[in-house]
Design a protein around this motif. Structure first.
Motif, PDB file in Angstrom:
ATOM      1  N   ILE A 105      63.234   5.209   8.141  1.00 33.29           N
ATOM      2  CA  ILE A 105      63.468   4.960   9.562  1.00 33.29           C
ATOM      3  C   ILE A 105      63.522   6.247  10.389  1.00 33.29           C
ATOM      4  N   ASP A 106      63.290   7.421   9.774  1.00 30.73           N
ATOM      5  CA  ASP A 106      63.459   8.677  10.506  1.00 30.73           C
ATOM      6  C   ASP A 106      62.159   9.232  11.086  1.00 30.73           C
ATOM      7  N   LYS A 107      61.060   8.526  10.941  1.00 32.94           N
ATOM      8  CA  LYS A 107      59.776   9.021  11.424  1.00 32.94           C
ATOM      9  C   LYS A 107      59.633   8.779  12.934  1.00 32.94           C
ATOM     10  N   TYR A 108      58.841   9.632  13.578  1.00 33.32           N
ATOM     11  CA  TYR A 108      58.632   9.496  15.016  1.00 33.32           C
ATOM     12  C   TYR A 108      57.165   9.659  15.430  1.00 33.32           C
ATOM     13  N   LYS A 109      56.309  10.070  14.511  1.00 39.70           N
ATOM     14  CA  LYS A 109      54.913  10.320  14.862  1.00 39.70           C
ATOM     15  C   LYS A 109      54.100   9.027  14.894  1.00 39.70           C
ATOM     16  N   GLN A 110      53.069   9.032  15.725  1.00 39.37           N
ATOM     17  CA  GLN A 110      52.138   7.905  15.832  1.00 39.37           C
ATOM     18  C   GLN A 110      50.756   8.470  16.087  1.00 39.37           C
ATOM     19  N   GLY A 111      49.742   7.844  15.468  1.00 38.34           N
ATOM     20  CA  GLY A 111      48.377   8.290  15.688  1.00 38.34           C
ATOM     21  C   GLY A 111      47.373   7.231  15.294  1.00 38.34           C
ATOM     22  N   THR A 112      46.121   7.455  15.631  1.00 39.28           N
ATOM     23  CA  THR A 112      45.076   6.450  15.417  1.00 39.28           C
ATOM     24  C   THR A 112      44.212   6.725  14.196  1.00 39.28           C
ATOM     25  N   THR A 113      44.603   7.709  13.375  1.00 44.22           N
ATOM     26  CA  THR A 113      43.851   8.017  12.158  1.00 44.22           C
ATOM     27  C   THR A 113      44.727   7.831  10.924  1.00 44.22           C
ATOM     28  N   LYS A 114      44.088   7.765   9.762  1.00 42.53           N
ATOM     29  CA  LYS A 114      44.792   7.470   8.523  1.00 42.53           C
ATOM     30  C   LYS A 114      45.824   8.530   8.154  1.00 42.53           C
ATOM     31  N   LYS A 115      45.727   9.714   8.726  1.00 42.35           N
ATOM     32  CA  LYS A 115      46.701  10.761   8.372  1.00 42.35           C
ATOM     33  C   LYS A 115      48.113  10.393   8.810  1.00 42.35           C
ATOM     34  N   TYR A 116      48.223   9.384   9.698  1.00 42.04           N
ATOM     35  CA  TYR A 116      49.547   8.939  10.147  1.00 42.04           C
ATOM     36  C   TYR A 116      50.055   7.733   9.354  1.00 42.04           C
ATOM     37  N   ARG A 117      49.345   7.363   8.299  1.00 39.77           N
ATOM     38  CA  ARG A 117      49.699   6.174   7.524  1.00 39.77           C
ATOM     39  C   ARG A 117      51.135   6.224   7.015  1.00 39.77           C
ATOM     40  N   ASN A 118      51.589   7.380   6.577  1.00 37.49           N
ATOM     41  CA  ASN A 118      52.932   7.503   5.996  1.00 37.49           C
ATOM     42  C   ASN A 118      54.026   7.745   7.029  1.00 37.49           C
ATOM     43  N   ASP A 119      53.695   7.667   8.307  1.00 35.49           N
ATOM     44  CA  ASP A 119      54.685   7.894   9.357  1.00 35.49           C
ATOM     45  C   ASP A 119      55.199   6.598   9.972  1.00 35.49           C
ATOM     46  N   GLY A 120      54.826   5.474   9.408  1.00 38.73           N
ATOM     47  CA  GLY A 120      55.290   4.201   9.926  1.00 38.73           C
ATOM     48  C   GLY A 120      56.660   3.831   9.367  1.00 38.73           C
ATOM     49  N   ASN A 121      57.683   3.829  10.206  1.00 35.06           N
ATOM     50  CA  ASN A 121      59.010   3.410   9.749  1.00 35.06           C
ATOM     51  C   ASN A 121      58.949   1.966   9.254  1.00 35.06           C
ATOM     52  N   HIS A 122      59.688   1.678   8.190  1.00 36.09           N
ATOM     53  CA  HIS A 122      59.601   0.332   7.625  1.00 36.09           C
ATOM     54  C   HIS A 122      60.851  -0.062   6.850  1.00 36.09           C
ATOM     55  N   ILE A 123      60.963  -1.369   6.635  1.00 42.39           N
ATOM     56  CA  ILE A 123      62.020  -1.958   5.816  1.00 42.39           C
ATOM     57  C   ILE A 123      61.359  -2.872   4.794  1.00 42.39           C
ATOM     58  N   MET A 124      61.845  -2.812   3.549  1.00 39.98           N
ATOM     59  CA  MET A 124      61.338  -3.688   2.501  1.00 39.98           C
ATOM     60  C   MET A 124      62.475  -4.551   1.968  1.00 39.98           C
ATOM     61  N   VAL A 125      62.190  -5.842   1.774  1.00 43.80           N
ATOM     62  CA  VAL A 125      63.191  -6.822   1.342  1.00 43.80           C
ATOM     63  C   VAL A 125      62.714  -7.519   0.070  1.00 43.80           C
ATOM     64  N   TYR A 126      63.619  -7.642  -0.890  1.00 43.50           N
ATOM     65  CA  TYR A 126      63.330  -8.319  -2.156  1.00 43.50           C
ATOM     66  C   TYR A 126      63.798  -9.768  -2.076  1.00 43.50           C
TER      67      TYR A 126
END
Length: 207
Positions: A105-126
């Motif tokens: 949840i600590d990411k802040y970058k956004q972009g239109t290319t794949k280099k920003y793929r790992n900058d998407g804040n997310h939550i995963m639920v089991y």
């Protein structure tokens, strides 16, 4: 081949070696390591479960990307996922009961290319049937739950954002099963609909 099932907060030594005789680089060249959440071996999941739409009642959204889309919904991990139009700061809710197992949840970058793929804040639920759901592009520090929390369907879990690989603010949502090669997205029923029938431009209101 070694398989080891670990439970929450449990650890185990799978391989050890003398520090003076072998360095870590040579170990990595000799062995391959793979780990993932869930029980092994994976057998089946509840194909009839109906997932809730991941936003609050009365909320109106449209589909930005559906299953098997050319832009980014391809490959085993992303093919069976959905993008819902959501404004930054709007409330994301759980689509199903489960246990929060991962938060970034600590990411802040956004972009239109794949280099920003790992900058998407997310939550995963089991989930109880050994599947997982993931909520992506969340607002920085917009989590309303923590790892280890047990949550219920329709419970607020985060604020939608604009982070990672994306052209517009939206919520990326998918459900996954564990495989020998990691998590793979699966088709689901959502709000009594087959999610595969939802296409770009379709408008949905959560009743």
């Amino acid at each position: 081949m070694i398989f080891k099932q670990l439970h929450a907060k449990q650890e185990s030594v799978i391989l050890s070696y003398p520090n003076t005789d072998t360095d870590s680089i040579s170990i990595l060249k000799t062995y391959q390591f793979l780990g993932y959440y869930g029980q092994y071996p994976f057998e089946s999941y509840d194909t009839n479960h109906v997932y809730e739409l991941p936003f609050q009642k009365g909320y109106k959204s449209s589909i930005i990307q559906g299953y098997d889309s050319d832009f980014s919904h391809n490959g085993s991990f992303s093919a069976k996922t959905l993008n819902f139009d959501m404004k930054v700061g709007d409330t994301v809710v759980a689509a199903r009961d489960g246990l929060v197992v991962k938060i970034m949840i600590d990411k802040y970058k956004q972009g239109t290319t794949k280099k920003y793929r790992n900058d998407g804040n997310h939550i995963m639920v089991y989930h109880q049937d050994n599947t997982f759901s993931q909520y992506v592009h969340l607002k920085q520090y917009g989590n309303l739950v923590e790892v280890g929390d047990t949550i219920k369907a329709n419970q607020p879990i985060a604020l939608s954002g604009f982070t990672g690989w994306t052209t517009i603010p939206h919520l990326h949502f998918g459900v996954y099963k564990p495989t020998d090669n990691g998590l793979a997205s699966i088709p689901i029923l959502i709000d009594t609909l087959e999610a595969k029938t939802l296409n770009r431009g379709d408008v949905i209101i959560k009743e």
